[in-house]
Design a protein around this motif. Structure first.
Motif, PDB file in Angstrom:
ATOM      1  N   GLU A 199     -18.889  33.679  22.911  1.00  0.00           N
ATOM      2  CA  GLU A 199     -18.196  32.996  21.828  1.00  0.00           C
ATOM      3  C   GLU A 199     -16.694  33.236  21.948  1.00  0.00           C
ATOM      4  N   PRO A 200     -15.871  32.230  21.671  1.00  0.00           N
ATOM      5  CA  PRO A 200     -14.424  32.410  21.748  1.00  0.00           C
ATOM      6  C   PRO A 200     -13.906  33.208  20.561  1.00  0.00           C
ATOM      7  N   VAL A 201     -12.800  33.888  20.782  1.00  0.00           N
ATOM      8  CA  VAL A 201     -12.148  34.632  19.700  1.00  0.00           C
ATOM      9  C   VAL A 201     -11.009  33.769  19.194  1.00  0.00           C
ATOM     10  N   VAL A 202     -11.296  32.896  18.231  1.00  0.00           N
ATOM     11  CA  VAL A 202     -10.299  31.957  17.729  1.00  0.00           C
ATOM     12  C   VAL A 202     -10.293  32.010  16.213  1.00  0.00           C
ATOM     13  N   ASP A 203      -9.583  32.990  15.644  1.00  0.00           N
ATOM     14  CA  ASP A 203      -9.334  33.078  14.207  1.00  0.00           C
ATOM     15  C   ASP A 203     -10.601  33.004  13.370  1.00  0.00           C
ATOM     16  N   LYS A 204     -11.761  33.238  13.975  1.00  0.00           N
ATOM     17  CA  LYS A 204     -13.025  33.258  13.254  1.00  0.00           C
ATOM     18  C   LYS A 204     -13.251  31.988  12.456  1.00  0.00           C
ATOM     19  N   GLU A 205     -12.840  30.838  13.010  1.00  0.00           N
ATOM     20  CA  GLU A 205     -13.043  29.579  12.313  1.00  0.00           C
ATOM     21  C   GLU A 205     -14.442  29.055  12.583  1.00  0.00           C
ATOM     22  N   VAL A 206     -14.952  28.262  11.684  1.00  0.00           N
ATOM     23  CA  VAL A 206     -16.265  27.650  11.859  1.00  0.00           C
ATOM     24  C   VAL A 206     -16.123  26.473  12.801  1.00  0.00           C
ATOM     25  N   LYS A 207     -16.845  26.489  13.905  1.00  0.00           N
ATOM     26  CA  LYS A 207     -16.744  25.420  14.899  1.00  0.00           C
ATOM     27  C   LYS A 207     -17.668  24.276  14.515  1.00  0.00           C
ATOM     28  N   ALA A 252      -1.595  10.844   6.651  1.00  0.00           N
ATOM     29  CA  ALA A 252      -2.941  10.744   7.207  1.00  0.00           C
ATOM     30  C   ALA A 252      -3.070  11.733   8.355  1.00  0.00           C
ATOM     31  N   ALA A 253      -4.251  12.351   8.448  1.00  0.00           N
ATOM     32  CA  ALA A 253      -4.523  13.303   9.525  1.00  0.00           C
ATOM     33  C   ALA A 253      -6.020  13.344   9.771  1.00  0.00           C
ATOM     34  N   VAL A 254      -6.413  13.613  11.021  1.00  0.00           N
ATOM     35  CA  VAL A 254      -7.820  13.683  11.405  1.00  0.00           C
ATOM     36  C   VAL A 254      -8.178  15.135  11.696  1.00  0.00           C
ATOM     37  N   VAL A 255      -9.211  15.614  11.007  1.00  0.00           N
ATOM     38  CA  VAL A 255      -9.762  16.951  11.229  1.00  0.00           C
ATOM     39  C   VAL A 255     -11.275  16.822  11.246  1.00  0.00           C
ATOM     40  N   GLN A 256     -11.892  17.252  12.339  1.00  0.00           N
ATOM     41  CA  GLN A 256     -13.342  17.242  12.472  1.00  0.00           C
ATOM     42  C   GLN A 256     -13.929  15.870  12.165  1.00  0.00           C
ATOM     43  N   GLU A 257     -13.333  14.850  12.814  1.00  0.00           N
ATOM     44  CA  GLU A 257     -13.812  13.466  12.739  1.00  0.00           C
ATOM     45  C   GLU A 257     -13.799  12.907  11.329  1.00  0.00           C
ATOM     46  N   GLY A 314      -5.461  23.268  13.498  1.00  0.00           N
ATOM     47  CA  GLY A 314      -6.767  23.896  13.592  1.00  0.00           C
ATOM     48  C   GLY A 314      -7.756  23.156  12.709  1.00  0.00           C
ATOM     49  N   SER A 315      -8.401  23.889  11.832  1.00  0.00           N
ATOM     50  CA  SER A 315      -9.341  23.280  10.891  1.00  0.00           C
ATOM     51  C   SER A 315      -8.686  22.973   9.559  1.00  0.00           C
ATOM     52  N   LYS A 316      -7.356  23.120   9.456  1.00  0.00           N
ATOM     53  CA  LYS A 316      -6.645  22.877   8.204  1.00  0.00           C
ATOM     54  C   LYS A 316      -5.604  21.788   8.397  1.00  0.00           C
ATOM     55  N   ILE A 317      -4.969  21.427   7.295  1.00  0.00           N
ATOM     56  CA  ILE A 317      -3.978  20.345   7.303  1.00  0.00           C
ATOM     57  C   ILE A 317      -2.709  20.868   6.648  1.00  0.00           C
ATOM     58  N   LEU A 318      -1.567  20.596   7.290  1.00  0.00           N
ATOM     59  CA  LEU A 318      -0.268  20.965   6.750  1.00  0.00           C
ATOM     60  C   LEU A 318       0.420  19.723   6.193  1.00  0.00           C
ATOM     61  N   SER A 319       1.034  19.879   5.020  1.00  0.00           N
ATOM     62  CA  SER A 319       1.841  18.816   4.415  1.00  0.00           C
ATOM     63  C   SER A 319       3.280  19.311   4.350  1.00  0.00           C
ATOM     64  N   ILE A 320       4.185  18.567   4.962  1.00  0.00           N
ATOM     65  CA  ILE A 320       5.576  18.999   5.070  1.00  0.00           C
ATOM     66  C   ILE A 320       6.478  17.984   4.394  1.00  0.00           C
ATOM     67  N   ALA A 321       7.391  18.492   3.530  1.00  0.00           N
ATOM     68  CA  ALA A 321       8.450  17.706   2.891  1.00  0.00           C
ATOM     69  C   ALA A 321       7.858  16.591   2.026  1.00  0.00           C
ATOM     70  N   GLY A 322       8.624  15.513   1.804  1.00  0.00           N
ATOM     71  CA  GLY A 322       8.190  14.396   0.973  1.00  0.00           C
ATOM     72  C   GLY A 322       9.007  14.266  -0.296  1.00  0.00           C
ATOM     73  N   HIS A 323       9.063  13.028  -0.803  1.00  0.00           N
ATOM     74  CA  HIS A 323       9.741  12.744  -2.067  1.00  0.00           C
ATOM     75  C   HIS A 323       8.822  13.098  -3.238  1.00  0.00           C
TER      76      HIS A 323
END
Length: 716
Positions: free
Chosen positions: A119-127, A193-198, A255-264
């Motif tokens: 198993e990969p060691v990647v931040d213990k995220e759910v694959k 808009a962003a795509v995470v896990q289809e 990763g498995s999360k979404i970042l929102s940056i700036a905006g009016h």
């Protein structure tokens, strides 16, 4: 608008596991290495082995084997040379190296891919599970109620899943409106808009001047809309705050999360804020950033490059356009203000993309008065802006468009010029900078809108572009999909430009390792460091090797003609500058003569002024004699009075009969001589004449003459 995932196929880490299974990894590393060496050259096999070990186990902590075993020693050298490279970066390089050696590997993998034992060691995220779908293109339906880790449920209408989905798209380079189910989001534009896990997540936006704060997603396998009742994480867990409505922000999958940056926003902050959404817990949280945070804005571009977010331009709360450049390090959450030379002109609502993890491309955008169609490139290694020469068709000016990258192709959709929407879907080959048209829509459709979103997904190993929303006189909430054929309508120029044109014809490729990537030691063949140092850019060399001699000759001729035209233009400019220099020298001579003449006149005026000062001094001296003249006049008056008194006394001594009374001493006659006109009186008269008082001068002269005559008669 945040850029969507650039690579095709499955998302990471599933794509890495599929690639590892295809190569032969999956059991023990020792058993797998034999299969790898049999498929690939020795240096490639060793590098794949090292990347696989780094991605699944981590940095090498195994002692160095004995030098007598060259195979084990080479494997250890390959793994140990990766240093502390992150496992996610090792996965990406593993897949990229495999694509260079075997571009068709993805089409050869079986329908069901078994994940490796290690198993990969990647931040213990759910694959997420790997689901390539059935061979006929139908996808499995999603359940109506989707549970999350904290017990929350996502609202999904109880409707049947459409049988076609994205798999129903069987033609290339044409926009299709697939059948979607569920309650769609409200019509909007300037959303994220962003795509995470289809799943395509839609957040915020603008509708009739009001900012939105809802969050919904479209399952790209079942094409069912679902709404998420998201909450904001606060220090006081008892409070359940709602997300802040916003528009013109950027959504970036991380990763498995979404970042929102700036905006009016209705009540904007002073600086740019960074928020994180966790689909597992359905919560928003504010991320604390350090360093000098940029001023708050909207309409900016945010591009993910490795572990950094590159933000450019936008419009602040006072509607001032910006062209500043900032980079956020996601590992340290620190902002850096970057000076990269002469930047593009201030703008907002432009598009940005990244190529080869080194070059950030900026296209289009608008100001308050105009829209742009220029292309700018930022070299992240040298931190320098450049404006390369574009090839192919000339894109029309636009703002509010959206773009995604698929491999080395950058697709641009929508936008407008404040008058009409843009109906063409363009593609730019980022290696050759050749523009071409993919397709053109007819009529007033949402694809020819401003403020739409564009993401890329995959189905059965093929990339599919998905657009949503926009505004072209009316707000839209429609979904369109396009399956690109990865072909360009123009023959690109494959010959690199001369150094003087910088990135003129195509982006330069550097063989130096980029920041954050370790320098590898050499193996037996001395090829591992070479393969990693150029960051897997050998696909450009492969493309160049396929270029025919005729194409090279035509390219050289075209370059020669361009250079000759440029030389003629420079010669004409030199001739014009020479003429301007001659005219300037002639004007300089004339101005010098005029200056000398003015200096002569000034000297004459200075001489006259000095002479007048002398005359004034003489006149002041003459005026000082006036007091002396007055004293002389007073003395004459006294002499006159004394003479009259003496004559009167002499007359009274005579008797009335003419007999002298007494015998007074005989009077001695006094002879008075009329004093001549003295020099002072003459000077006084001259002064009076100068003042043009002729009457007064004559009167004084007559008075003096009269007094002299009278005194003379009295005496004699």
């Amino acid at each position: 608008m945040a850029m969507a995932r650039a690579s095709s196929g499955l998302a990471y880490p599933d794509r890495f596991f599929a690639a590892a299974a295809y190569v032969g990894f999956g059991g023990s590393p020792d058993s797998a290495s034999t299969g790898v060496i049999s498929k690939f050259p020795n240096d490639v096999a060793l590098l794949l082995y090292g990347l696989y070990q780094q991605a699944t186990i981590g940095p090498c902590k195994v002692p160095k084997p004995s030098a007598w075993n060259p195979v084990e020693n080479g494997k250890w050298t390959s793994w140990n040379g990766l240093g502390n490279m992150a496992s996610t970066e090792a996965m990406r390089l593993f897949v990229k190296l495999l694509e260079e050696e075997d571009p068709a590997w993805y089409s050869r993998i079986p329908e069901t891919v078994v994940e490796p034992v290690v198993e990969p060691v990647v931040d213990k995220e759910v694959k997420p599970k790997v689901d390539l779908g059935r061979a006929d293109g139908d996808s499995h339906p999603e359940p109506v109620i989707i549970p999350t880790e904290n017990g929350n449920t996502l609202e999904t209408p109880g409707v049947d899943v459409p049988s076609g989905g994205l798999g129903g798209i069987n033609i290339y380079d044409q926009w299709i409106a697939p059948e979607v189910s569920g309650q769609p989001p409200k019509s909007r534009y300037e959303h994220g808009a962003a795509v995470v896990q289809e799943k395509m997540y839609i957040f915020g936006g603008n509708h009739n001047g009001r900012y939105l704060s809802d969050l919904q997603f479209l399952d790209l396998k079942s094409l069912i809309w679902s709404k998420i009742e998201a909450k904001v994480e606060t220090p006081d867990s008892s409070n359940t705050a709602l997300p802040v409505p916003c528009a013109g922000h950027s959504l970036v999958p991380w990763g498995s999360k979404i970042l929102s940056i700036a905006g009016h926003a209705k009540d904007p902050s002073e600086t740019v804020t960074v928020k994180e959404f966790d689909p597992q817990t359905c919560t928003w949280s504010d991320l604390k950033a350090y360093g000098k945070a940029p001023v708050a804005r909207g309409g900016q571009s945010v591009t993910l490059v490795g572990m950094n977010l590159v933000m450019f331009g936008g419009q602040d709360a006072k509607r001032a356009l910006l062209n500043d450049l900032h980079i956020l390090d996601l590992e340290t959450m620190t902002w850096d203000d970057i000076d990269a030379g002469v930047p593009p002109s201030p703008r907002s609502d432009h598009a940005a993309a990244v190529h080869a993890d080194r070059y950030v491309l900026i296209f289009g955008g608008g100001s308050h008065a105009t829209c742009f169609n220029d292309l700018h490139v930022l070299d992240l290694q040298n931190m320098e802006w450049s404006k390369p020469k574009q090839q192919g068709i000339v894109p029309s000016p636009r703002a509010g468009h959206a773009g995604v990258t698929v491999g080395e192709n950058w697709y641009i959709v929508g936008g407008g010029d404040n008058i009409n929407g843009v109906s063409e879907t363009l593609v730019l080959n980022m290696s050759t900078l050749v523009w071409s048209v993919v397709t053109t829509v007819q009529g007033r459709v949402p694809l020819a809108s401003e403020g739409l979103s564009l993401v890329v997904s995959s189905h059965m190993g093929e990339d599919i572009l998905v657009s949503f929303g926009g505004y072209n006189g009316r707000y839209s909430n429609e979904v369109y999909a396009l399956k690109p054929s990865h072909k360009s309508g123009l023959h690109p120029k494959m010959l690199e430009r001369p150094e003087s044109e910088s990135v003129g014809g195509q982006l330069p490729i550097s063989n130096a390792p980029r920041d954050g990537e370790p320098e590898f030691g050499t193996d037996q063949d001395g090829k591992i460091s070479e393969a990693v140092a150029d960051d897997m850019n050998s696909e450009h060399a492969n493309v160049r090797s396929k270029t025919t001699d005729e194409q090279l000759l035509a390219t050289l001729k075209a370059d020669k003609e361009e250079l000759e035209a440029a030389l003629a233009k420079e010669e004409l400019q030199r001739h014009q500058l020479k003429q301007e220099l001659t005219e300037s020298e002639a004007r300089n001579v004339e101005l010098t003569k005029e200056l000398q003449s003015v200096r002569g006149q000034l000297a004459g005026e200075q001489s006259r002024c000095f002479k007048l000062e002398v005359d004034i001094a003489e006149l002041r001296q003459k005026l000082q004699t006036l007091e002396t003249l007055q004293k002389e006049l007073e003395l004459l008056r006294r002499q006159k009075a004394a003479s009259e008194q003496a004559a009167l006394d002499a007359k009274q001594r005579q008797s009335p009969g003419g007999v002298w009374v007494g015998s007074p001493a005989p009077l001695r006659p006094v002879r008075l001589r009329a004093p001549p006109l003295t020099g002072m009186l003459f000077s006084h008269l001259i002064l009076i004449f100068i003042s043009h008082n002729f009457a007064q001068s004559i009167k004084i002269l007559q008075t003096r003459e009269y007094l002299s005559s009278a005194l003379f008669l009295l005496i004699y």
